[in-house]
Design a protein around this motif. Structure first.
Motif, PDB file in Angstrom:
ATOM      1  N   ASN A   1       0.833  -1.211   0.000  1.00  0.00           N
ATOM      2  CA  ASN A   1       0.000   0.000   0.000  1.00  0.00           C
ATOM      3  C   ASN A   1       0.856   1.244   0.000  1.00  0.00           C
ATOM      4  N   LEU A   2       1.848   1.270   0.899  1.00  0.00           N
ATOM      5  CA  LEU A   2       2.680   2.463   1.034  1.00  0.00           C
ATOM      6  C   LEU A   2       3.559   2.680  -0.186  1.00  0.00           C
ATOM      7  N   SER A   3       3.767   1.637  -1.001  1.00  0.00           N
ATOM      8  CA  SER A   3       4.612   1.840  -2.170  1.00  0.00           C
ATOM      9  C   SER A   3       3.898   2.667  -3.227  1.00  0.00           C
ATOM     10  N   SER A   4       2.639   3.029  -2.985  1.00  0.00           N
ATOM     11  CA  SER A   4       2.021   4.007  -3.899  1.00  0.00           C
ATOM     12  C   SER A   4       1.619   5.267  -3.138  1.00  0.00           C
ATOM     13  N   SER A   5       2.306   5.540  -2.033  1.00  0.00           N
ATOM     14  CA  SER A   5       2.069   6.775  -1.266  1.00  0.00           C
ATOM     15  C   SER A   5       2.371   8.002  -2.128  1.00  0.00           C
ATOM     16  N   PRO A   6       1.719   9.127  -1.846  1.00  0.00           N
ATOM     17  CA  PRO A   6       2.060  10.338  -2.601  1.00  0.00           C
ATOM     18  C   PRO A   6       3.474  10.828  -2.284  1.00  0.00           C
ATOM     19  N   SER A   7       4.013  10.482  -1.131  1.00  0.00           N
ATOM     20  CA  SER A   7       5.353  10.959  -0.796  1.00  0.00           C
ATOM     21  C   SER A   7       6.400  10.008  -1.349  1.00  0.00           C
ATOM     22  N   MET A   8       7.321  10.589  -2.082  1.00  0.00           N
ATOM     23  CA  MET A   8       8.359   9.790  -2.719  1.00  0.00           C
ATOM     24  C   MET A   8       9.230   9.089  -1.670  1.00  0.00           C
ATOM     25  N   ALA A   9       9.531   9.798  -0.574  1.00  0.00           N
ATOM     26  CA  ALA A   9      10.382   9.194   0.456  1.00  0.00           C
ATOM     27  C   ALA A   9       9.703   7.957   1.040  1.00  0.00           C
ATOM     28  N   VAL A  10       8.375   8.031   1.215  1.00  0.00           N
ATOM     29  CA  VAL A  10       7.649   6.887   1.760  1.00  0.00           C
ATOM     30  C   VAL A  10       7.667   5.732   0.760  1.00  0.00           C
ATOM     31  N   ARG A  11       7.469   6.066  -0.527  1.00  0.00           N
ATOM     32  CA  ARG A  11       7.490   4.999  -1.535  1.00  0.00           C
ATOM     33  C   ARG A  11       8.838   4.285  -1.517  1.00  0.00           C
ATOM     34  N   ILE A  12       9.912   5.088  -1.461  1.00  0.00           N
ATOM     35  CA  ILE A  12      11.254   4.493  -1.453  1.00  0.00           C
ATOM     36  C   ILE A  12      11.431   3.594  -0.230  1.00  0.00           C
ATOM     37  N   ALA A  13      11.037   4.114   0.936  1.00  0.00           N
ATOM     38  CA  ALA A  13      11.222   3.335   2.163  1.00  0.00           C
ATOM     39  C   ALA A  13      10.384   2.053   2.137  1.00  0.00           C
TER      40      ALA A  13
ATOM     41  N   ASP B   1       7.119   1.610 -12.937  1.00  0.00           N
ATOM     42  CA  ASP B   1       6.774   2.703 -13.844  1.00  0.00           C
ATOM     43  C   ASP B   1       6.522   3.996 -13.061  1.00  0.00           C
ATOM     44  N   ASP B   2       7.079   4.094 -11.862  1.00  0.00           N
ATOM     45  CA  ASP B   2       6.939   5.300 -11.046  1.00  0.00           C
ATOM     46  C   ASP B   2       7.543   6.472 -11.808  1.00  0.00           C
ATOM     47  N   LYS B   3       7.007   7.673 -11.521  1.00  0.00           N
ATOM     48  CA  LYS B   3       7.576   8.801 -12.269  1.00  0.00           C
ATOM     49  C   LYS B   3       8.952   9.196 -11.747  1.00  0.00           C
ATOM     50  N   LYS B   4       9.292   8.776 -10.535  1.00  0.00           N
ATOM     51  CA  LYS B   4      10.591   9.141  -9.973  1.00  0.00           C
ATOM     52  C   LYS B   4      11.604   8.014 -10.139  1.00  0.00           C
ATOM     53  N   ARG B   5      12.775   8.388 -10.629  1.00  0.00           N
ATOM     54  CA  ARG B   5      13.814   7.398 -10.890  1.00  0.00           C
ATOM     55  C   ARG B   5      14.258   6.680  -9.605  1.00  0.00           C
ATOM     56  N   LEU B   6      14.381   7.454  -8.526  1.00  0.00           N
ATOM     57  CA  LEU B   6      14.875   6.847  -7.283  1.00  0.00           C
ATOM     58  C   LEU B   6      13.919   5.783  -6.766  1.00  0.00           C
ATOM     59  N   VAL B   7      12.621   5.980  -7.030  1.00  0.00           N
ATOM     60  CA  VAL B   7      11.635   4.977  -6.626  1.00  0.00           C
ATOM     61  C   VAL B   7      11.774   3.739  -7.510  1.00  0.00           C
ATOM     62  N   ARG B   8      11.911   3.985  -8.820  1.00  0.00           N
ATOM     63  CA  ARG B   8      12.040   2.851  -9.749  1.00  0.00           C
ATOM     64  C   ARG B   8      13.239   1.990  -9.392  1.00  0.00           C
ATOM     65  N   LYS B   9      14.331   2.664  -8.992  1.00  0.00           N
ATOM     66  CA  LYS B   9      15.544   1.931  -8.652  1.00  0.00           C
ATOM     67  C   LYS B   9      15.272   0.936  -7.515  1.00  0.00           C
ATOM     68  N   GLU B  10      14.556   1.391  -6.503  1.00  0.00           N
ATOM     69  CA  GLU B  10      14.258   0.502  -5.383  1.00  0.00           C
ATOM     70  C   GLU B  10      13.308  -0.615  -5.813  1.00  0.00           C
ATOM     71  N   ALA B  11      12.338  -0.239  -6.675  1.00  0.00           N
ATOM     72  CA  ALA B  11      11.391  -1.249  -7.149  1.00  0.00           C
ATOM     73  C   ALA B  11      12.128  -2.344  -7.912  1.00  0.00           C
ATOM     74  N   VAL B  12      13.090  -1.930  -8.755  1.00  0.00           N
ATOM     75  CA  VAL B  12      13.843  -2.900  -9.548  1.00  0.00           C
ATOM     76  C   VAL B  12      14.585  -3.862  -8.629  1.00  0.00           C
ATOM     77  N   SER B  13      15.253  -3.314  -7.595  1.00  0.00           N
ATOM     78  CA  SER B  13      16.048  -4.247  -6.794  1.00  0.00           C
ATOM     79  C   SER B  13      15.150  -5.126  -5.933  1.00  0.00           C
ATOM     80  N   ALA B  14      14.040  -4.571  -5.445  1.00  0.00           N
ATOM     81  CA  ALA B  14      13.139  -5.407  -4.652  1.00  0.00           C
ATOM     82  C   ALA B  14      12.537  -6.517  -5.514  1.00  0.00           C
ATOM     83  N   ARG B  15      12.055  -6.143  -6.699  1.00  0.00           N
ATOM     84  CA  ARG B  15      11.398  -7.128  -7.548  1.00  0.00           C
ATOM     85  C   ARG B  15      12.387  -8.199  -7.992  1.00  0.00           C
TER      86      ARG B  15
END
Lengths: 1015, 163
Positions: free
Chosen positions: A946-958, A990-1004
């Motif tokens: 759920n939190l991985s689609s938070s409006p806050s980028m820092a929350v998505r990353i965390a 497909d997040d608009k922020k690169r830093l979020v995508r980076k975390e998504a890639v490594s988690a996935r």
């Protein structure tokens, strides 16, 4: 015994029976030799001996069996050459079988096997069979030394005569031997064991996958520190052991393939302890193996270890004392290295230049002599190469190598002035550096700047002409455009370093040019010329502060910067707050550079502070026609910039000088005494604590910067009055900036005030004021701010009243009006301030205050959370989050499991700060306590996703980092969630922020690997 | 679909390859830290995905072997297309298909589904360039290859962050 019983029978002889009985039952030693002699002379056969032994070999008492076998073994040792094939087969079967016997029997069995291992008549296959039996049945290292020695002898004997057979065993033989040898401590045995290892390698036995183990069991003896006892009967010398181990380690190119090779190099580094004599024979092979490693390796670690080994070898050679007639090994060693490396430096494709340069530099770094020898040979070569190559990146490589050699020169300060090896190359080096500095390639320029710094650091190398040229280049580079940012920063840094060494050159060639530049800039700004000029102007000030590294230069640059501020204030320029802030930042840098030198520090303080105060007081005067420009100085950000200049210029003052300053500055604020300020004819009085213009009250921030940075033992005049004024101002509803500044100043002074009656009075006043203010009325929020800062001041010094004030603060968490502010207040309590209550500003800050605050208050916070009504619960969570966030993770970790249920609840809290802090608490827990966390897998997966689609980028990353950390949980727990998670994680890809995508890639990526082959 | 042999043991085909410098971590810009600014997927981002893939036969990454380079990555975020060309270290490298497969799988796992991806050999750098490209472009064959436990194991090893 069945095996032996099938031997051909012969008539037993009475004498033999007697001898055997005497030996076995009578415990006499003599009969053994007698029996052996009789067998040799042909009186009896071995078979007869066996038969005579008969019952004692099968005796239920192990001691008797042992004695019986011992006799047989001793006979065999003397008569093994007489044995026939068939006899050997049976004897071996017997002995192998006895290896399973009682431990008392084993020594005699081994003796027998040793005798049989010497048999020429040993049929094929038996050697292997014996060794297998020993490896399998005997735990060699628990035997006494003599018996271990026997095992080594058996192995050695077989290796000498049955090499082919043993090789047939493949790597099993190596493995068995490793097990035999592992843990051996006796020097007599080691000598034999090292010999075996050496033969294993030199005769090309199969090491299979055991290369590293074999290496481990041998290299662990390096370096050998054995000293023979004074009356050593065995005559083993330290040198013997060293030589045999060296023979092993140096003759083993295959060890170089072992992943453990670096460790050997590391131990090789211990060879600093060995003398020339021991090293001489190994030098060529050591050098060639190091060279091979460095040239061929793909691993940085192996390379680094190889280089370290070369370094210590050279050090050792350089230090050893020579006999008058001996050749100097260092010279021949260095020549060897040069010969093998120099041609690589000159090859046009530059393929092996780096490894060669590294080898040469590791050598040159070992001693002054090595450095001179290598540098004088290599530098001319490299200088020539630089000119041969024309491309910037090739030139950069060469200059980087030159730089490496020059840096090594710094390591060896030459006492003898005539022997400076660089002086002969100085002109060439300078022209090469200047060439680099004007090259279009930024990379080459950067190396040029670094080389220039290193050349400058060589004492008496550069002439004044060189320096003038260098300064000219640095001046030019200080004004480079934005795209060469790195170069400009490097040039500024180099200017700072060189200015400490050559202040005169910078004073006469650089400062005047910068002053001129600043002046023309000022007139341009008056005309309101565009941002281009402005940035040039900014660089000019940065350059001025960068070179202010020497007291004599500060005396020239500080007035220039202050002069510039006056110009701004006079309204002669179109000035923005950013302009003033830039000047303040430059002043700040100068102040930092002055801190180390007491004289400069006082000079700066005495010159800059009155000037800054005068400017500010001037700006705060009421005006008939309000000017926008002057108010720039009173803006929050500008005042904050001035605060840090004043703080930096005060913290390092000696108490005497600080006391001198305090007697002027406090009266300025309390009594309006402006006599020490320059240009002090102001239109009206300066009364910041009276009901004067609001701008004057804002300047209390500057007072704060000063008094809160003073050393603790400096007495503050009129302290009582000052504290009362500050407290009044802190609760006056003028503007938040001045009331907060007053509260901070009050808190800063409280923190440093010695315990005693006066402190208690101040505290009582403050508490009364706070309570009165919090009750109700117009200044609740000011009273809250005062409470917060006073609490912080006391928490930092562990004052007993702090717990009471913290409790008051916690009570405010359920206050409908102040609740959210109180929650954020916990962040302030736990964080480090930059302007007041800092260690640098001599505040009393106990090291463990955060941990203590955590222990004292977290239970109450948790309890408060559970008791609180729903609408204020988030305040408690947020307060808790701030406390948890600031705590060092290792301290937090043991406490977290007790907080787990709260943390899981906090995941559903809508507040971003709470979410972020909760995620950052859970992430290490997932890594450290996967078992506990497994119980909550369902909640965790759902909430994190759920939190991985938070409006806050820092929350998505965390949240995604937590998804990644989840993969540390036991795989069976995770597998049921795998398809769902992989599907859900496609979205943040497909997040608009690169830093979020980076975390998504490594988690996935990690989730894909779960339970999949190869992961 | 892959010629198998050579993986994990046996002689290396190219025992002493030239090693190239690794590029550092991509520096984080102010724009990337700004919540509001969208960052489009660019060549460097794709390159960062594939540069740390391990080579099947060396303890080195594809970047260190120069098998992948940023200049050989073409990407269009708005059109959702990615093309990656990779260069085998030697023209007869039997690992070429496996390397291509690893790149392809990495991209499949790391890019949004909307992307159409094309992984192929840098023209003129491999003896059986055409055949390898054809295999890599064939969705069915790629899917079937990943059903093969042995292949999947090798691919996962190449993609694993901790070998």
């Amino acid at each position: 015994m069945a095996a032996v019983a099938t031997l051909e029978t012969a008539a037993p002889t009475g004498a033999l029976w007697g001898l055997v009985h005497d030996f076995v039952m009578g415990q006499q030693e003599g009969p053994a030799d007698q029996v052996a002699a009789d067998v040799k002379s042909g009186s009896y056969t071995v078979l007869q001996v066996v038969e005579a032994l008969g019952s004692s070999l099968e005796n239920p008492e192990p001691r008797t069996r042992a004695r019986g076998i011992q006799l047989l073994s001793q006979v065999l040792l003397q008569c093994h050459s007489l044995l026939l094939d068939k006899e050997v087969v049976h004897l071996i079967l017997f002995y192998e079988n006895r290896l399973k016997d009682h431990h008392l029997v084993i020594p005699s069995v081994l003796q027998g096997l040793r005798a049989l291992s010497l048999c020429v008549a040993l049929p094929p296959g038996l050697a292997v069979s014996v060794l297998k039996a020993i490896f399998q049945e005997v735990h060699v290292q628990s035997l006494p030394q003599v018996d271990r020695h026997t095992v080594y002898s058996i192995i050695t004997n077989f290796m000498q005569t049955r090499e082919e057979e043993l090789k047939g065993l493949g790597a099993d033989f190596t493995f068995g031997f490793i097990q035999v040898m592992d843990g051996e401590k006796d020097p007599r045995n080691l000598l034999v064991a090292f010999r075996i290892v050496h033969d294993l390698i030199s005769r090309d036995y199969s090491l299979g996958p055991f290369v590293e183990e074999l290496f481990e069991v041998t290299s662990c003896y390096f370096p050998i520190d054995f000293t023979p006892p004074p009356n050593d009967p065995y005559g083993i010398q330290r040198e013997d052991l060293i030589l045999s181990l060296r023979a092993v380690l140096a003759s083993t190119p295959r060890f170089a393939e072992a992943p453990a090779y670096p460790r050997m190099c590391e131990r090789n580094a211990c060879c600093a302890g060995y003398g020339q004599k021991e090293l001489k024979d190994f030098l060529p092979s050591l050098w060639s193996s190091i060279r091979r490693e460095v040239f061929q390796t793909a691993s940085e670690r192996v390379e680094a270890e190889g280089l370290a080994a070369l370094h210590s070898l050279t050090t050792c050679l350089s230090r050893s004392v020579l006999r008058a007639d001996a050749e100097d090994l260092l010279d021949s060693f260095l020549s060897n290295i040069l010969q093998d490396c120099r041609h690589h430096l000159c090859e046009p494709d530059m393929k092996l230049v780096w490894p060669s340069a590294k080898l040469l530099q590791a050598t040159a770094g070992a001693s002054a002599r090595a450095c001179d020898h290598i540098t004088s040979n290599v530098l001319p070569l490299l200088l020539e190469q630089f000119h041969k190559h024309s491309q910037s990146n090739q030139r950069r490589t060469i200059l980087e190598m030159i730089l490496g050699f020059l840096k090594l020169q710094q390591k060896w300060s030459c006492e003898d002035k005539d022997q400076r090896p660089l002086s002969g190359f100085k002109d060439q080096l300078c022209s090469l550096v200047f060439m680099a500095l004007t090259d279009p390639s930024t990379q080459l320029q950067l190396v040029g700047i670094r080389t220039l710094t290193v050349l400058g650091a060589q004492p008496d190398l550069l002439s004044s002409g060189d320096l003038e040229l260098a300064v000219g280049h640095l001046y030019r580079l200080s004004f480079l455009e934005e795209d060469s940012q790195s170069c400009r920063v490097a040039a500024l840094e180099a200017s700072g370093i060189l200015a400490t060494l050559y202040p005169a050159a910078f004073s006469s060639h650089l400062v005047p040019r910068l002053a001129e530049e600043l002046r023309t800039g000022e007139s341009d700004l008056t005309k309101g010329d565009g941002p281009v000029k402005c940035s040039r102007h900014l660089r000019c000030m940065q350059a001025l502060s960068a070179v202010s590294t020497h007291p004599s230069i500060v005396k020239e640059t500080l007035p220039l910067l202050l002069q510039h501020l006056w110009q701004v204030n006079k309204g002669n320029m179109v000035a923005q707050s950013s302009e003033v802030i830039t000047v303040c930042q430059s002043l700040q840098q100068v102040a930092e550079k002055c801190q180390q030198d007491p004289e400069s520090c006082w000079y700066f303080h005495q010159t800059a502070i009155p000037c800054l105060l005068a400017l500010a007081v001037q700006a705060s005067m009421p005006e008939k026609e309000p000017s926008v420009l002057r108010k720039v100085l009173l803006e929050d950000e500008v005042l904050a910039a001035m605060v840090s200049v004043i703080g930096t210029a005060t913290t390092h003052l000696s108490p005497e000088l600080a006391a001198q300053s305090v007697t002027r500055i406090v009266p300025l604020f309390l009594d309006g005494n402006v006599s020490f300020l320059p240009e002090n004819s102001f239109p009206s009085r300066f009364q910041p604590f009276q009901d004067g213009p609001s701008g004057q009250r804002r300047l209390v921030a500057l007072l704060m910067a000063f008094v809160c940075s003073l050393p603790r033992n400096v007495e503050i005049p009129q302290l009582n009055q000052l504290m009362r004024e500050l407290m009044e101002l802190s609760c006056c509803h003028s503007c938040p900036f001045s009331s907060t500044a007053a509260a901070k100043c009050f808190a800063g002074l409280l923190n440093k005030h010695p315990a005693g009656q006066q402190l208690d009075e101040f505290l009582q006043l403050a508490v009364d004021k706070v309570e009165a203010g919090l009750g109700s009325g117009p200044y609740r929020s000011q009273a809250f701010t005062l409470l917060l800062w006073v609490t912080k001041a006391l928490v930092l010094r562990y004052h007993p009243l702090s717990s009471c004030l913290t409790a008051r603060l916690m009570g405010l968490l359920s206050d409908p009006e102040l609740g959210p502010a109180a929650a954020d207040g916990f962040s302030l309590l736990m964080s480090d301030c930059t302007d007041v209550l800092t260690r640098a500003g001599h505040a009393e800050v106990r090291i463990m205050f955060r941990q203590r605050f955590f222990t004292d208050n977290v239970p109450a916070l948790v309890q408060g959370f559970h008791a609180a009504p729903q609408d204020v619960k988030p305040n408690y969570l947020k307060g808790l989050s701030h406390v948890l966030n600031r705590l060092p993770k290792p301290v937090l970790l043991p406490e977290l499991p007790t907080l787990l249920s709260l943390l899981l609840e906090a995941l559903s809290c809508p507040d971003c700060i709470v979410q972020l802090s909760t995620l950052s608490c859970l992430q290490p827990l997932l890594l450290e306590a996967p078992q506990v966390m497994s119980l909550h897998i369902d909640t965790l997966v759902t909430k994190f996703l759920n939190l991985s689609s938070s409006p806050s980028m820092a929350v998505r990353i965390a949240a995604l980092q937590c998804m990644h950390a989840l993969t540390r949980l036991p795989t069976p727990v995770l597998l049921p969630y795998k398809p769902q998670v992989i599907r859900a994680l496609a979205k943040p890809l497909d997040d608009k922020k690169r830093l979020v995508r980076k975390e998504a890639v490594s988690a996935r990526g990690e989730w894909f690997l779960l339970g999949s082959p190869g992961s | 679909m892959v010629g198998g042999g050579g993986v994990g043991g046996g002689l290396l085909e190219n025992a002493n390859p030239l090693i190239y410098q690794r590029s550092g971590e991509r520096p984080v810009t102010a724009g990337e830290e700004d919540e509001q600014v969208p960052d489009s997927i660019d060549a460097r981002e794709i390159f960062d995905l594939i540069r740390s893939i391990n080579d099947p036969e060396h303890p080195l990454t594809l970047e260190e072997l120069n098998v992948v380079e940023q200049v050989r990555v073409q990407v269009s975020d708005p059109e959702s297309t990615v093309a990656v060309a990779f260069t085998p270290t030697i023209p007869h490298c039997s690992m070429a298909t496996l390397i291509g497969l690893s790149i392809k799988v990495k991209l499949l796992r790391s890019l949004p589904q909307r992307f159409k991806m094309d992984v192929h050999i840098t023209p003129g750098t491999h003896a059986s360039e055409h055949a390898v490209n054809k295999q890599l472009a064939d969705k069915e064959r790629v899917a079937a290859a990943l059903e093969n436990t042995h292949l999947l194991e090798v691919v996962n090893q190449c993609l694993s962050a901790h070998p």
